[in-house]
Design a protein around this motif. Structure first.
Motif, short mmCIF file in Angstrom:
data_model
loop_
_atom_site.label_atom_id
_atom_site.label_comp_id
_atom_site.label_asym_id
_atom_site.label_seq_id
_atom_site.Cartn_x
_atom_site.Cartn_y
_atom_site.Cartn_z
N ILE A 191 0.84 -1.21 0.00
CA ILE A 191 0.00 0.00 0.00
C ILE A 191 0.87 1.25 0.00
O ILE A 191 0.62 2.21 -0.75
N VAL A 192 1.89 1.27 0.82
CA VAL A 192 2.80 2.41 0.91
C VAL A 192 3.47 2.68 -0.44
O VAL A 192 3.62 3.83 -0.87
N LYS A 193 3.85 1.63 -1.11
CA LYS A 193 4.54 1.78 -2.40
C LYS A 193 3.63 2.44 -3.43
O LYS A 193 4.05 3.35 -4.17
N VAL A 194 2.38 2.00 -3.49
CA VAL A 194 1.46 2.53 -4.50
C VAL A 194 0.92 3.91 -4.11
O VAL A 194 0.75 4.79 -4.96
N SER A 195 0.68 4.13 -2.84
CA SER A 195 0.09 5.41 -2.41
C SER A 195 1.06 6.58 -2.55
O SER A 195 0.63 7.74 -2.65
N GLY A 196 2.37 6.29 -2.55
CA GLY A 196 3.35 7.36 -2.74
C GLY A 196 3.29 8.39 -1.63
O GLY A 196 3.46 8.07 -0.46
N GLU A 197 3.02 9.63 -2.01
CA GLU A 197 2.97 10.72 -1.04
C GLU A 197 1.55 11.10 -0.66
O GLU A 197 1.30 12.15 -0.08
N ASP A 198 0.59 10.23 -0.99
CA ASP A 198 -0.80 10.46 -0.58
C ASP A 198 -0.94 10.26 0.93
O ASP A 198 -0.26 9.41 1.51
N PRO A 199 -1.84 11.02 1.57
CA PRO A 199 -2.06 10.81 3.01
C PRO A 199 -2.76 9.48 3.29
O PRO A 199 -3.62 9.04 2.52
N ILE A 200 -2.37 8.86 4.40
CA ILE A 200 -2.96 7.60 4.85
C ILE A 200 -3.49 7.77 6.27
O ILE A 200 -2.80 8.30 7.14
N VAL A 201 -4.70 7.31 6.50
CA VAL A 201 -5.26 7.21 7.86
C VAL A 201 -5.31 5.72 8.19
O VAL A 201 -5.97 4.94 7.48
N SER A 202 -4.61 5.32 9.24
CA SER A 202 -4.53 3.89 9.57
C SER A 202 -5.25 3.60 10.88
O SER A 202 -5.27 4.43 11.79
N THR A 203 -5.79 2.40 10.98
CA THR A 203 -6.59 2.02 12.13
C THR A 203 -5.74 1.69 13.35
O THR A 203 -4.52 1.53 13.27
N THR A 204 -6.40 1.57 14.48
CA THR A 204 -5.74 1.29 15.74
C THR A 204 -5.11 -0.10 15.75
O THR A 204 -5.53 -0.99 15.02
N GLY A 205 -4.08 -0.28 16.56
CA GLY A 205 -3.46 -1.59 16.72
C GLY A 205 -2.20 -1.76 15.90
O GLY A 205 -1.50 -0.80 15.57
N LYS A 206 -1.93 -3.01 15.53
CA LYS A 206 -0.66 -3.33 14.89
C LYS A 206 -0.53 -2.75 13.48
O LYS A 206 0.58 -2.54 13.00
N ALA A 207 -1.64 -2.48 12.82
CA ALA A 207 -1.56 -1.89 11.48
C ALA A 207 -0.83 -0.55 11.53
O ALA A 207 0.04 -0.27 10.69
N SER A 208 -1.17 0.29 12.49
CA SER A 208 -0.49 1.59 12.60
C SER A 208 0.96 1.42 13.03
O SER A 208 1.84 2.16 12.58
N ARG A 209 1.22 0.46 13.90
CA ARG A 209 2.60 0.20 14.32
C ARG A 209 3.44 -0.26 13.13
O ARG A 209 4.59 0.17 12.95
N GLU A 210 2.88 -1.12 12.31
CA GLU A 210 3.61 -1.62 11.14
C GLU A 210 3.81 -0.51 10.10
O GLU A 210 4.89 -0.42 9.50
#
Length: 373
Positions: A191-210
């Protein structure tokens, strides 16, 4: 205290809850003993859902049910406790078992600090009798507390056992797994590779930590990401608010199945407004994995059909990295609301870290970046 003894003292045969790492001993015992059995144990979407379900159990049986939850869920039970259970309304008795995250004096993550400070007060303000169980609390003390609670329950009142860190023990292990092959961290890397410099809102828990650690490994700025470390179930609403006000910017929401379930009505609002610049990604491992791995009902749900029914113009489910990359690139290029469900395995690496910047700094960096674009 042995979790078996606590439940023997309480004496209920019906439990509903939302899993919590502080209550892992309880959760594992319930899964080993009952599994998911609607007659004895139901893992619900959110804590208010648990409370109403347990109220229905009482209406049908006359017995007292148990609802378990992390203290962050107290906000979700305020309405049913005050307007359904309360002795001035229907006088429905209930026992709550509450994991005390953020207890004052005990180190915890920022999202738990204030919640920990007001845990006992919130319960007492709702007229719920409380008793705190710590590592040194004896079985006899809990029995005495329950004897007192029984009088309150007979009056149609509610009571709560508040569980300190490490207070409950259970000798058996439960292993949670599924048949999916993709790991969440690698999914987020794509996801990070494709989104580039677009803003991301990530959910609580390990997803945000990763997500945080992937930025570190890539030597990238953290300004692109809003890490929703608390407020489970609300990331898609936060992303929607951002998307409304940045209509020329692609906004990505990295969500989880447990979070989507917790406040699924948000999908209806997202779909009804249908912002063309929002991509909603649901990483679905069918589990509350961050707090131990207990199952959600999402493993057997058709999230794509739900999204389409809610008004998402594009919705797909993928279970391979090739399919994921295709879906991500298509969502990036189109100017229509998109949902991508990604089938995910359960588990994370043992050395997964936590964000090293404060939540306030995360917010400030994210807002500064949004002001630039």
């Amino acid at each position: 205290m042995k979790v078996e003894k606590l439940l023997e003292i309480i004496g209920s045969d019906f439990y509903s809850g939302v899993p919590d790492s502080q209550l892992k001993a309880l959760c594992d015992y319930l899964m080993n003993t009952y599994g998911i059995d609607r007659g004895h144990h139901v893992i619900a979407a959110n804590e208010g859902n648990c409370t109403a379900l347990a109220a229905g159990y009482h209406l049908a049986t006359g017995k007292v049910p148990v609802v378990y939850m992390q203290n962050s869920g107290e906000g979700n039970i305020i309405n049913p406790v005050a307007s359904l259970l309360n002795e001035k309304v229907y006088a429905i008795p209930m026992v709550f078992i509450v994991g005390w995250r953020g207890e004052p004096g005990v180190h915890d993550e920022p999202q738990h600090i204030y919640q920990g400070e007001v845990t006992v007060k919130l319960l007492e303000d709702m007229g719920i009798g409380t008793f705190i169980i710590g590592k040194d609390t004896s079985d006899d003390e809990v029995q005495t507390a329950m004897d007192g609670f029984k009088e309150l329950l007979k009056q149609g009142k509610n009571v709560a056992f508040i569980i300190r860190k490490g207070a409950l023990e259970y000798g058996e292990k439960v292993v949670y797994k599924n048949n999916n092959s993709m790991t969440r961290e690698e999914i987020i890397r794509h996801i990070v590779k494709v989104s580039g410099e677009d803003p991301i809102v990530s959910t609580t828990g390990k997803a945000s930590r990763e997500l945080f650690e992937i930025r570190e490994q890539n030597s990238q700025s953290h300004k692109y990401d809003f890490l929703t470390v608390g407020s489970m179930g609300h990331s898609s609403s936060i992303a929607l608010g951002v998307a409304f006000n940045k209509p020329d910017t692609k906004v990505w929401c990295v969500d989880g199945d447990g979070a989507v379930l917790m406040h699924m009505g948000s999908m209806a609002v997202v779909g009804a407004n249908s912002p063309g610049n929002l991509v909603h990604i649901v990483i679905n491992n069918g589990a509350h994995e961050t707090v131990g791995g207990m199952p959600t009902v999402a493993a057997d749900m058709d999230i794509v059909a739900i999204a389409k029914a809610c008004g998402y113009k594009n919705a797909v489910s993928v279970n391979s990295f090739d399919a994921l990359d295709t879906a991500l690139k298509a969502a990036k290029e189109r100017n229509e609301l998109s949902l991508i469900e990604v089938k995910c395995s359960i588990g994370a690496r043992a050395d997964l870290g936590r964000p090293t910047i404060s939540s306030i700094k995360n917010k400030e960096n994210f807002m500064d970046y949004l002001a630039e674009i």
